[in-house]
Design a protein around this motif. Sequence first.
Motif: not given
Length: 405
Positions: A325-328, A343-349, A376-377, A380-386
Motif C-alpha cells: 500500500s501507499s498513502p496519497a 487516475g489517468d496520471t496514476f495509470i501512466a506512472g 512512484f505512481a 506522480l498523481a499527487g503532483r498532478k492534482v495540485v
Amino acid sequence: MKKPRLIAVGACAIDTILQVPHFPQQDSKLRSTGLTKRRGGNSPNSLEVLQQLLHAEHARRIRIRESAENIAVPELALIATLPSRTSHQIPFILSSFRLPTGGSEAGSSAVCASTAESQPQKLDIDFSHCIYREAHTEPISSYIISDQSTGSRTIVNHNDLEEMTLDEFKARADEILRSISPGMHAQQENEVEVEQIWFHFEGRIPSTTLECIRYLRRHAAVARKGTVPATVMLKISVELEKPYREGLQDLAYEADLIFYSRSWAEGEGYTSATDCLRKQAAVLSFTNYDPALPKRTLVCTWGDQGACALSLPCSAEGLEGSLVSSPAFRSDGSRVVDTVGAGDTFIAGILFGFLCRDDGVSDADAPWSLQQKLDFANGLAGRKVVQQGFGGLGEQMERILAEWR
C-alpha cells in the motif's frame, strides 16, 4: 529484447472545464472563475503523461552514458475513434501531445536529446492506427464542472461517434503485429529476439474489449506453438472504472495488469482498496489465465486514501505478504486544484514502472519492486492534482528517476 511498444485503446475527447467556487444549485446562476479547454480521454491522458516520463528517462540515461546508442525507450501508439481527418479539431488534438524543448514547442512530440553527442530522439505517439469517422466533424465532448471548494468534478459527456468495432480493431492489431520482425537482429544463431507488445484498454465497451483481448491472446498462443516466429511477449492491462458497467469483471480474467477505480469497487460493494484486492484475488481464478504467462498484478486506487497493489500468485507469506500500500502523496503547502485526469496520471506512472523498470526490461537500472512502482505512481498523481493540466509532470519526476536507479 527489443524496445517495448505500448498501444493504448480508448476514447479521445475534448474537455471543456469550468472552474466554479461551489457546485451550482438547480435553476440558479453562477459565475465561473476560470475556463479551460484541453484534449481529454483516459488513454490519451495517460499517453501524454507517459510520454513526458519517457522523455525524462531518455534524457537521464543519456546523461549517464553520454550517448544515445542502444537506449531502448518504449514506443507509444493510440487506437481511438476520431472525427474526419479534415475536422478543425484534429490539429488541436494532435498538438496537445507536443513536448517542449528548449523553451519552445516541437512538432508532434519530437524531443531533442540533452547532450551535444546525441542525435535528436523522437518520442512521437503513433496516431496512424486511429479510426476516423469521415461523416463527423466533432470528437467526443466532455463538459466538466470543477468545484473549487471540494475538489470534486462533475462530468457530462456527448458522443456522436460510432464506437470501435471488433473488425476495426483486428485490422489495426494485425498491422501492428505484422510489423514485428522475426528475430532478424538476434545476436547468435537460433536466438530469437523478443519484442514486448503492451495493449492497454479502458474497458469502454466491455463486450467488444473482451473479444479484442481474446483475439490478441490467440495470436500469442499461435506464436508460442511455433506456427509463427515466437518474437512477441504480449501484455494486457485493463481499467475497470465505471460502476455497474456490465462485463468489466470478465475483462479482469483476461488481463496481466488490472486497474480498479474506487467508484467501480464501491459499486461492487467493496469498502476499501485492500478489501477490493483481497476479494478480487479470490474471484480471479486462474482457469482462464495461461500459467505460462508472468504473474498477474492488481492495483486499486482510493482517492485521498492512497492505493494498494497485489501480485498473484501470492508470495510464500500468503496474500498479506504480497499486498503493498501507499498513502496519497501531498505536496507541502499545496491544495488540490484539478483532479481531472488524476487516475489517468496514476495509470501512466504504473505503466512506466512496468515498461522501463521491470525485470528484464531496463537496460541500465535495477528493477523496481511493486512497492516502488506504486509509490512512484502515487507521487506522480499527487503532483498532478495540485496543478492545472498535465504539463511539466515529467520534469518534476526526474529527481526520483535519478535516485531510484
